[in-house]
Design a protein around this motif. Sequence first.
Motif, mmCIF file in Angstrom:
data_model
loop_
_atom_site.group_PDB
_atom_site.id
_atom_site.type_symbol
_atom_site.label_atom_id
_atom_site.label_comp_id
_atom_site.label_asym_id
_atom_site.label_seq_id
_atom_site.Cartn_x
_atom_site.Cartn_y
_atom_site.Cartn_z
ATOM 1 N N LEU A 189 0.813 -1.208 0.000
ATOM 2 C CA LEU A 189 0.000 0.000 0.000
ATOM 3 C C LEU A 189 0.854 1.269 0.000
ATOM 4 C CD1 LEU A 189 -2.912 -1.155 2.372
ATOM 5 C CD2 LEU A 189 -2.876 -1.107 -0.122
ATOM 6 N N SER A 208 -7.712 3.232 -5.845
ATOM 7 C CA SER A 208 -7.334 1.837 -5.637
ATOM 8 C C SER A 208 -8.490 0.895 -5.934
ATOM 9 C CB SER A 208 -6.880 1.614 -4.182
ATOM 10 O OG SER A 208 -6.483 0.269 -3.979
ATOM 11 N N ILE A 247 -6.191 1.600 4.024
ATOM 12 C CA ILE A 247 -6.101 2.722 3.082
ATOM 13 C C ILE A 247 -6.761 3.969 3.650
ATOM 14 C CG2 ILE A 247 -6.826 3.564 0.815
ATOM 15 C CD1 ILE A 247 -6.557 0.649 -0.195
ATOM 16 N N ALA A 251 -4.453 7.162 4.169
ATOM 17 C CA ALA A 251 -4.355 7.950 2.937
ATOM 18 C C ALA A 251 -4.338 9.449 3.192
ATOM 19 C CB ALA A 251 -5.496 7.596 1.993
#
Length: 304
Positions: A189, A208, A247, A251
């Motif tokens: 990731l 993604s 994520i 993120a």
Amino acid sequence: MKALEKIREISSILVACGIEAVDKEAEIIVSHVLGLRLSDIFTHNPELTGEQTGVVNDIACRRKKREPLQYITGHCEFMGMKILVGRGVLIPRPETELMVELAIKKVISQKSKIRSTPPTVPPLVRGGEGGVRILDLCTGSGCISLALAKEFPEAHVYGTDISEAALDFAKRNADLNRINNVAFFRGHLLEPLNSLDGPASMFDLIISNPPYIKTGDIKTLQPEIREWEPFGALDGGADGLNFYREIISQAGKFLKTNGILMLELGEGCADDTADMMKEAGYLNIGLHKDYAGIERIIQGRWTS
């Protein structure tokens, strides 16, 4: 044997094996072996040589064993690009094309609002000065990264994946499609971004298509998927949400103010994923349905 007769023969063989869309697959097989467009086959109905007939029969035998046709031919089409695929990399889906189309519209609408800082970027990323910065997590074949890099040649596009086999396909696909404003990094990731400093690690869009199948559901999938495609590109954990948790929670550290996070969703994941994004501080969260009416894409704007 004439080509059209061979197409009908292969169709009858495949339908007996429980394969769907057999007419289309038979057409692809014959046109692939002949190296002709389907329109030319229907217009001229050429005769197959003995060697060509043997190759068509070999492909049909492989399909009978439920090997994906894309692995057999070695490629598929994605957003008008030829994408090489094979064992070790997920085959791009039409739903992912839908997400890319949505991402393109989002970037275009946001361009006037994006405050791009000319960063120090790795030399492999050759986008224009101050171009949009895009990150594709779980890039696989690179299809998302490459489609966005092609659409926005001034952009700086990065793709990450933990699979060395997948990244090999991604790099080959970049070369095949002559796209050079993209770079691929190996790692889980967002981990590869630790090598980037300051503005170089901040993005206008993070996108993604992560693994999202529940571990227990993988055994129920079509044999083309469960027996051939990489388990690691499918398995989203017991509830299918493992990658979304990671994520969404991480993120924001890599998004510019008003940057967008966009994710492809597994069926039934929409509500839980939307709740995660709200809790993490995303605003303007939107859900988008795929061609089957399933909530397949989620996006949110980062404001912190």
